[in-house]
Design a protein around this motif. Structure first.
Motif, PDB file in Angstrom:
ATOM      1  N   ILE A   1       0.846  -1.192   0.000  1.00 56.15           N
ATOM      2  CA  ILE A   1       0.000   0.000   0.000  1.00 56.15           C
ATOM      3  C   ILE A   1       0.878   1.237   0.000  1.00 56.15           C
ATOM      4  CG2 ILE A   1      -2.031  -1.070   1.059  1.00 56.15           C
ATOM      5  CD1 ILE A   1      -1.168   0.147   3.758  1.00 56.15           C
ATOM      6  N   SER A   2       0.345   2.301  -0.545  1.00 60.56           N
ATOM      7  CA  SER A   2       1.063   3.562  -0.638  1.00 60.56           C
ATOM      8  C   SER A   2       1.209   4.213   0.734  1.00 60.56           C
ATOM      9  CB  SER A   2       0.305   4.514  -1.561  1.00 60.56           C
ATOM     10  OG  SER A   2       0.810   5.819  -1.455  1.00 60.56           O
ATOM     11  N   HIS A   3       2.343   4.848   0.924  1.00 52.83           N
ATOM     12  CA  HIS A   3       2.598   5.547   2.185  1.00 52.83           C
ATOM     13  C   HIS A   3       1.615   6.688   2.422  1.00 52.83           C
ATOM     14  CE1 HIS A   3       4.713   9.185   0.525  1.00 52.83           C
ATOM     15  NE2 HIS A   3       4.823   8.376  -0.503  1.00 52.83           N
ATOM     16  N   VAL A   4       0.923   7.151   1.381  1.00 55.69           N
ATOM     17  CA  VAL A   4      -0.046   8.231   1.557  1.00 55.69           C
ATOM     18  C   VAL A   4      -1.476   7.727   1.696  1.00 55.69           C
ATOM     19  CG1 VAL A   4       1.409   9.919   0.385  1.00 55.69           C
ATOM     20  CG2 VAL A   4      -0.311   8.679  -0.918  1.00 55.69           C
ATOM     21  N   SER A   5      -1.666   6.404   1.643  1.00 57.73           N
ATOM     22  CA  SER A   5      -3.013   5.861   1.828  1.00 57.73           C
ATOM     23  C   SER A   5      -3.453   6.127   3.267  1.00 57.73           C
ATOM     24  CB  SER A   5      -3.029   4.357   1.540  1.00 57.73           C
ATOM     25  OG  SER A   5      -2.332   3.652   2.557  1.00 57.73           O
ATOM     26  N   PRO A   6      -4.759   6.227   3.507  1.00 56.15           N
ATOM     27  CA  PRO A   6      -5.237   6.482   4.869  1.00 56.15           C
ATOM     28  C   PRO A   6      -4.749   5.438   5.886  1.00 56.15           C
ATOM     29  CG  PRO A   6      -7.003   6.845   3.304  1.00 56.15           C
ATOM     30  CD  PRO A   6      -5.851   6.244   2.534  1.00 56.15           C
ATOM     31  N   VAL A   7      -4.733   4.167   5.494  1.00 58.24           N
ATOM     32  CA  VAL A   7      -4.290   3.119   6.421  1.00 58.24           C
ATOM     33  C   VAL A   7      -2.815   3.304   6.761  1.00 58.24           C
ATOM     34  CG1 VAL A   7      -3.867   0.629   6.656  1.00 58.24           C
ATOM     35  CG2 VAL A   7      -6.057   1.438   5.768  1.00 58.24           C
ATOM     36  N   ALA A   8      -1.972   3.463   5.743  1.00 52.96           N
ATOM     37  CA  ALA A   8      -0.533   3.621   5.982  1.00 52.96           C
ATOM     38  C   ALA A   8      -0.249   4.884   6.788  1.00 52.96           C
ATOM     39  CB  ALA A   8       0.226   3.655   4.660  1.00 52.96           C
ATOM     40  N   ALA A   9      -0.920   5.971   6.438  1.00 51.17           N
ATOM     41  CA  ALA A   9      -0.698   7.230   7.154  1.00 51.17           C
ATOM     42  C   ALA A   9      -1.045   7.087   8.634  1.00 51.17           C
ATOM     43  CB  ALA A   9      -1.509   8.346   6.518  1.00 51.17           C
ATOM     44  N   ALA A  10      -2.119   6.365   8.926  1.00 56.79           N
ATOM     45  CA  ALA A  10      -2.526   6.173  10.322  1.00 56.79           C
ATOM     46  C   ALA A  10      -1.558   5.255  11.068  1.00 56.79           C
ATOM     47  CB  ALA A  10      -3.937   5.599  10.377  1.00 56.79           C
ATOM     48  N   LEU A  11      -0.963   4.292  10.369  1.00 53.05           N
ATOM     49  CA  LEU A  11      -0.077   3.326  11.017  1.00 53.05           C
ATOM     50  C   LEU A  11       1.352   3.834  11.221  1.00 53.05           C
ATOM     51  CD1 LEU A  11      -1.219   0.093   9.155  1.00 53.05           C
ATOM     52  CD2 LEU A  11      -1.632   0.662  11.562  1.00 53.05           C
ATOM     53  N   MET A  12       1.778   4.829  10.448  1.00 52.57           N
ATOM     54  CA  MET A  12       3.158   5.329  10.550  1.00 52.57           C
ATOM     55  C   MET A  12       3.496   5.721  11.985  1.00 52.57           C
ATOM     56  SD  MET A  12       4.798   5.192   7.770  1.00 52.57           S
ATOM     57  CE  MET A  12       5.010   5.663   6.096  1.00 52.57           C
ATOM     58  N   GLY A  13       4.627   5.210  12.447  1.00 56.07           N
ATOM     59  CA  GLY A  13       5.098   5.536  13.788  1.00 56.07           C
ATOM     60  C   GLY A  13       4.499   4.683  14.896  1.00 56.07           C
ATOM     61  N   LYS A  14       3.551   3.840  14.561  1.00 60.25           N
ATOM     62  CA  LYS A  14       2.898   3.002  15.576  1.00 60.25           C
ATOM     63  C   LYS A  14       3.716   1.741  15.824  1.00 60.25           C
ATOM     64  CE  LYS A  14      -0.514   5.861  15.739  1.00 60.25           C
ATOM     65  NZ  LYS A  14      -0.130   7.116  16.294  1.00 60.25           N
TER      66      LYS A  14
END
Length: 160
Positions: free
Chosen positions: A128-141
């Motif tokens: 998935i793209s780093h700008v997708s809503p899922v990836a954006a929400a998961l970054m840093g978690k």
């Protein structure tokens, strides 16, 4: 054949070959090393197709055949020029670009995706793209963290 028909045909052919540019994202063009190599391979494929189209003698057919590779060459040139090749994640402590993350959805589904650049994202293939809503929400978690995306909870269960 009348001159009017010839001009009309040429006009129609010309309008068929004026393809709009592929949209270029406003987001930073982060890519993995493999993603950059894929962009370069696509560029070479477009170059070959464009060169082959230019060997066609019929002008109208040449325009038709060259339109898509020419558009792709413009797009790929921009993407390669702006690409920022990102290193593999240094740690498995938190989700980062290039991470493979497994999460459990609140509906019981468990999904695994690798976070990659926009041009290399293919959810059916597990990216998935780093700008997708899922990836954006998961970054840093980290494992055990819970995020909410579109009203659904995602529980990070594994990083790898």
């Amino acid at each position: 054949m009348s001159v009017a028909f010839t001009k009309e045909e040429s006009f129609e052919t010309a309008s068929e070959t004026l393809l709009p540019d592929r949209p270029v994202s406003a987001h930073p063009n982060l890519v993995t090393q493999a993603g950059f190599a894929a962009l370069e391979a696509e560029m070479e494929t477009a170059r070959v197709a464009y060169a082959a189209a230019n060997l066609i003698e019929d002008v109208n057919e040449k325009r038709r055949q060259a339109a898509t590779p020419l558009r792709d060459l413009r797009y790929l040139s921009a993407r390669i020029r702006t690409a920022q090749i990102m290193p593999e994640p240094a740690s498995l402590a938190a989700v980062a670009f290039g991470s493979t993350v497994t999460f459990a959805r609140d509906d019981g589904r468990v999904q695994t995706y690798r976070i990659v650049g926009e041009d290399e994202a293919d959810p059916k293939a597990g990216t998935i793209s780093h700008v997708s809503p899922v990836a954006a929400a998961l970054m840093g978690k980290a494992v055990g963290d819970v995020v909410t995306v579109a009203g659904h909870e995602l529980d990070v269960v594994k990083l790898g």
